[in-house]
Scaffold this motif. Structure first.
Motif, PDB file in Angstrom:
ATOM      1  N   CYS A   4      76.606  -1.240  79.704  1.00  0.00           N
ATOM      2  CA  CYS A   4      77.100  -2.200  78.849  1.00  0.00           C
ATOM      3  C   CYS A   4      77.627  -1.612  77.634  1.00  0.00           C
ATOM      4  CB  CYS A   4      75.668  -2.928  78.354  1.00  0.00           C
ATOM      5  SG  CYS A   4      75.066  -4.247  79.421  1.00  0.00           S
ATOM      6  N   LEU A   5      77.373  -0.334  77.158  1.00  0.00           N
ATOM      7  CA  LEU A   5      77.901   0.257  75.932  1.00  0.00           C
ATOM      8  C   LEU A   5      79.331   0.809  76.296  1.00  0.00           C
ATOM      9  CD1 LEU A   5      74.782   2.134  74.586  1.00  0.00           C
ATOM     10  CD2 LEU A   5      75.901   0.134  73.641  1.00  0.00           C
ATOM     11  N   ALA A   6      79.423   1.267  77.606  1.00  0.00           N
ATOM     12  CA  ALA A   6      80.849   1.921  77.972  1.00  0.00           C
ATOM     13  C   ALA A   6      81.641   0.662  78.107  1.00  0.00           C
ATOM     14  CB  ALA A   6      80.712   2.498  79.387  1.00  0.00           C
ATOM     15  N   THR A   7      81.327  -0.704  78.515  1.00  0.00           N
ATOM     16  CA  THR A   7      82.074  -1.625  78.654  1.00  0.00           C
ATOM     17  C   THR A   7      82.321  -2.597  77.420  1.00  0.00           C
ATOM     18  OG1 THR A   7      80.688  -2.999  79.731  1.00  0.00           O
ATOM     19  CG2 THR A   7      81.812  -1.651  81.336  1.00  0.00           C
ATOM     20  N   ARG A   8      81.489  -2.421  76.298  1.00  0.00           N
ATOM     21  CA  ARG A   8      81.655  -2.835  75.077  1.00  0.00           C
ATOM     22  C   ARG A   8      80.948  -4.413  75.378  1.00  0.00           C
ATOM     23  NH1 ARG A   8      87.455  -0.956  72.949  1.00  0.00           N
ATOM     24  NH2 ARG A   8      86.522   1.179  72.437  1.00  0.00           N
ATOM     25  N   VAL A   9      79.827  -4.493  76.216  1.00  0.00           N
ATOM     26  CA  VAL A   9      79.199  -5.773  76.402  1.00  0.00           C
ATOM     27  C   VAL A   9      77.925  -5.486  75.586  1.00  0.00           C
ATOM     28  CG1 VAL A   9      77.960  -7.093  77.965  1.00  0.00           C
ATOM     29  CG2 VAL A   9      80.146  -5.991  78.576  1.00  0.00           C
ATOM     30  N   SER A  10      77.381  -6.573  74.909  1.00  0.00           N
ATOM     31  CA  SER A  10      76.023  -6.502  74.197  1.00  0.00           C
ATOM     32  C   SER A  10      74.818  -6.421  75.222  1.00  0.00           C
ATOM     33  CB  SER A  10      75.968  -7.581  73.333  1.00  0.00           C
ATOM     34  OG  SER A  10      74.665  -8.049  72.944  1.00  0.00           O
ATOM     35  N   PRO A  11      74.135  -5.303  75.083  1.00  0.00           N
ATOM     36  CA  PRO A  11      72.902  -5.037  76.023  1.00  0.00           C
ATOM     37  C   PRO A  11      71.990  -6.009  75.564  1.00  0.00           C
ATOM     38  CG  PRO A  11      73.393  -2.960  74.678  1.00  0.00           C
ATOM     39  CD  PRO A  11      74.513  -4.071  73.994  1.00  0.00           C
ATOM     40  N   VAL A  12      71.768  -6.727  74.374  1.00  0.00           N
ATOM     41  CA  VAL A  12      71.008  -7.805  74.391  1.00  0.00           C
ATOM     42  C   VAL A  12      71.241  -9.030  74.962  1.00  0.00           C
ATOM     43  CG1 VAL A  12      69.974  -9.516  72.622  1.00  0.00           C
ATOM     44  CG2 VAL A  12      70.099  -6.940  71.993  1.00  0.00           C
ATOM     45  N   GLY A  13      72.870  -9.190  74.986  1.00  0.00           N
ATOM     46  CA  GLY A  13      73.240 -10.614  75.617  1.00  0.00           C
ATOM     47  C   GLY A  13      72.989 -10.520  77.157  1.00  0.00           C
ATOM     48  N   ALA A  14      73.272  -9.066  77.677  1.00  0.00           N
ATOM     49  CA  ALA A  14      73.104  -9.073  79.125  1.00  0.00           C
ATOM     50  C   ALA A  14      71.663  -9.215  79.426  1.00  0.00           C
ATOM     51  CB  ALA A  14      73.546  -7.552  79.635  1.00  0.00           C
ATOM     52  N   LEU A  15      70.501  -8.698  78.670  1.00  0.00           N
ATOM     53  CA  LEU A  15      69.188  -8.780  78.964  1.00  0.00           C
ATOM     54  C   LEU A  15      68.958 -10.210  78.958  1.00  0.00           C
ATOM     55  CD1 LEU A  15      66.770  -7.364  79.502  1.00  0.00           C
ATOM     56  CD2 LEU A  15      66.374  -7.074  76.974  1.00  0.00           C
ATOM     57  N   ARG A  16      69.451 -10.956  78.125  1.00  0.00           N
ATOM     58  CA  ARG A  16      69.098 -12.497  77.863  1.00  0.00           C
ATOM     59  C   ARG A  16      69.804 -13.261  79.075  1.00  0.00           C
ATOM     60  NH1 ARG A  16      71.037 -14.476  72.387  1.00  0.00           N
ATOM     61  NH2 ARG A  16      72.642 -13.193  73.020  1.00  0.00           N
ATOM     62  N   GLY A  17      70.860 -12.659  79.652  1.00  0.00           N
ATOM     63  CA  GLY A  17      71.272 -13.341  81.052  1.00  0.00           C
ATOM     64  C   GLY A  17      70.391 -12.988  82.193  1.00  0.00           C
ATOM     65  N   ALA A  18      69.944 -11.875  82.115  1.00  0.00           N
ATOM     66  CA  ALA A  18      69.063 -11.578  83.258  1.00  0.00           C
ATOM     67  C   ALA A  18      67.698 -12.223  83.258  1.00  0.00           C
ATOM     68  CB  ALA A  18      68.714  -9.969  83.080  1.00  0.00           C
ATOM     69  N   GLY A  19      67.270 -12.482  81.974  1.00  0.00           N
ATOM     70  CA  GLY A  19      66.208 -13.328  81.877  1.00  0.00           C
ATOM     71  C   GLY A  19      66.144 -14.649  82.074  1.00  0.00           C
ATOM     72  N   GLN A  20      67.226 -15.117  81.718  1.00  0.00           N
ATOM     73  CA  GLN A  20      67.375 -16.646  82.189  1.00  0.00           C
ATOM     74  C   GLN A  20      67.649 -16.628  83.919  1.00  0.00           C
ATOM     75  OE1 GLN A  20      70.890 -17.523  80.084  1.00  0.00           O
ATOM     76  NE2 GLN A  20      70.067 -18.127  78.428  1.00  0.00           N
ATOM     77  N   LEU A  21      68.138 -15.718  84.287  1.00  0.00           N
ATOM     78  CA  LEU A  21      68.380 -15.962  85.840  1.00  0.00           C
ATOM     79  C   LEU A  21      66.842 -15.762  86.470  1.00  0.00           C
ATOM     80  CD1 LEU A  21      70.125 -15.650  88.424  1.00  0.00           C
ATOM     81  CD2 LEU A  21      69.856 -13.138  88.156  1.00  0.00           C
ATOM     82  N   LEU A  22      66.182 -14.899  85.810  1.00  0.00           N
ATOM     83  CA  LEU A  22      64.791 -14.778  86.321  1.00  0.00           C
ATOM     84  C   LEU A  22      63.988 -16.069  86.032  1.00  0.00           C
ATOM     85  CD1 LEU A  22      63.838 -11.179  85.586  1.00  0.00           C
ATOM     86  CD2 LEU A  22      63.974 -12.191  87.863  1.00  0.00           C
ATOM     87  N   TRP A  23      64.173 -16.759  85.177  1.00  0.00           N
ATOM     88  CA  TRP A  23      63.547 -17.998  84.721  1.00  0.00           C
ATOM     89  C   TRP A  23      63.879 -18.998  85.619  1.00  0.00           C
ATOM     90  CZ3 TRP A  23      59.822 -18.354  81.114  1.00  0.00           C
ATOM     91  CH2 TRP A  23      59.255 -19.677  80.846  1.00  0.00           C
ATOM     92  N   ALA A  24      65.058 -19.127  86.216  1.00  0.00           N
ATOM     93  CA  ALA A  24      65.466 -20.241  87.121  1.00  0.00           C
ATOM     94  C   ALA A  24      65.161 -19.881  88.417  1.00  0.00           C
ATOM     95  CB  ALA A  24      66.965 -20.192  87.046  1.00  0.00           C
ATOM     96  N   LEU A  25      64.695 -18.720  88.728  1.00  0.00           N
ATOM     97  CA  LEU A  25      64.571 -18.420  90.255  1.00  0.00           C
ATOM     98  C   LEU A  25      63.434 -19.216  90.940  1.00  0.00           C
ATOM     99  CD1 LEU A  25      64.913 -14.812  90.709  1.00  0.00           C
ATOM    100  CD2 LEU A  25      65.788 -16.438  91.701  1.00  0.00           C
ATOM    101  N   PRO A  26      62.184 -19.545  90.231  1.00  0.00           N
ATOM    102  CA  PRO A  26      61.197 -20.239  90.921  1.00  0.00           C
ATOM    103  C   PRO A  26      61.410 -21.387  91.634  1.00  0.00           C
ATOM    104  CG  PRO A  26      60.156 -19.241  88.992  1.00  0.00           C
ATOM    105  CD  PRO A  26      61.962 -19.277  88.984  1.00  0.00           C
ATOM    106  N   GLY A  27      61.145 -21.799  92.606  1.00  0.00           N
ATOM    107  CA  GLY A  27      61.590 -22.911  93.473  1.00  0.00           C
ATOM    108  C   GLY A  27      62.963 -22.795  94.457  1.00  0.00           C
TER     109      GLY A  27
END
Length: 86
Positions: free
Chosen positions: A46-69
């Motif tokens: 994330c730091l090498a590509t200038r992407v916010s690590p917090v934003g990437a973590l939030r996106g991964a959390g949203q993906l995990l939240w949507a998985l059940p079902g």
């Protein structure tokens, strides 16, 4: 909510069906050292590509939240795999 159980059903090439139950918390506990290294590598990427690590973590959390079902099926030839996330 993070999924707690993944059910994998597959049909072997000889026609027999198998069902596997995979407990997610136990797998996470066993693989936690590798997950820690993957997390550090993700922060570096994330730091090498200038992407916010917090934003990437939030996106991964949203993906995990949507998985059940979620269900998906893969078929190749006479073998089929059906995965259910609970």
């Amino acid at each position: 909510m993070i999924p707690h159980l993944v059910t994998v059903r597959y049909r072997r090439s000889d026609g027999r069906r198998r069902r596997l139950y995979v407990p997610v918390p136990a797998v996470l506990l066993v693989l936690s050292p590798l997950l820690l290294l993957a997390g550090l590598a993700g922060v570096v990427a994330c730091l090498a590509t200038r992407v916010s690590p917090v934003g990437a973590l939030r996106g991964a959390g949203q993906l995990l939240w949507a998985l059940p079902g979620t269900r998906f099926e893969i078929e190749q030839g006479r073998t089929a795999v059906l995965v259910n996330v609970r």
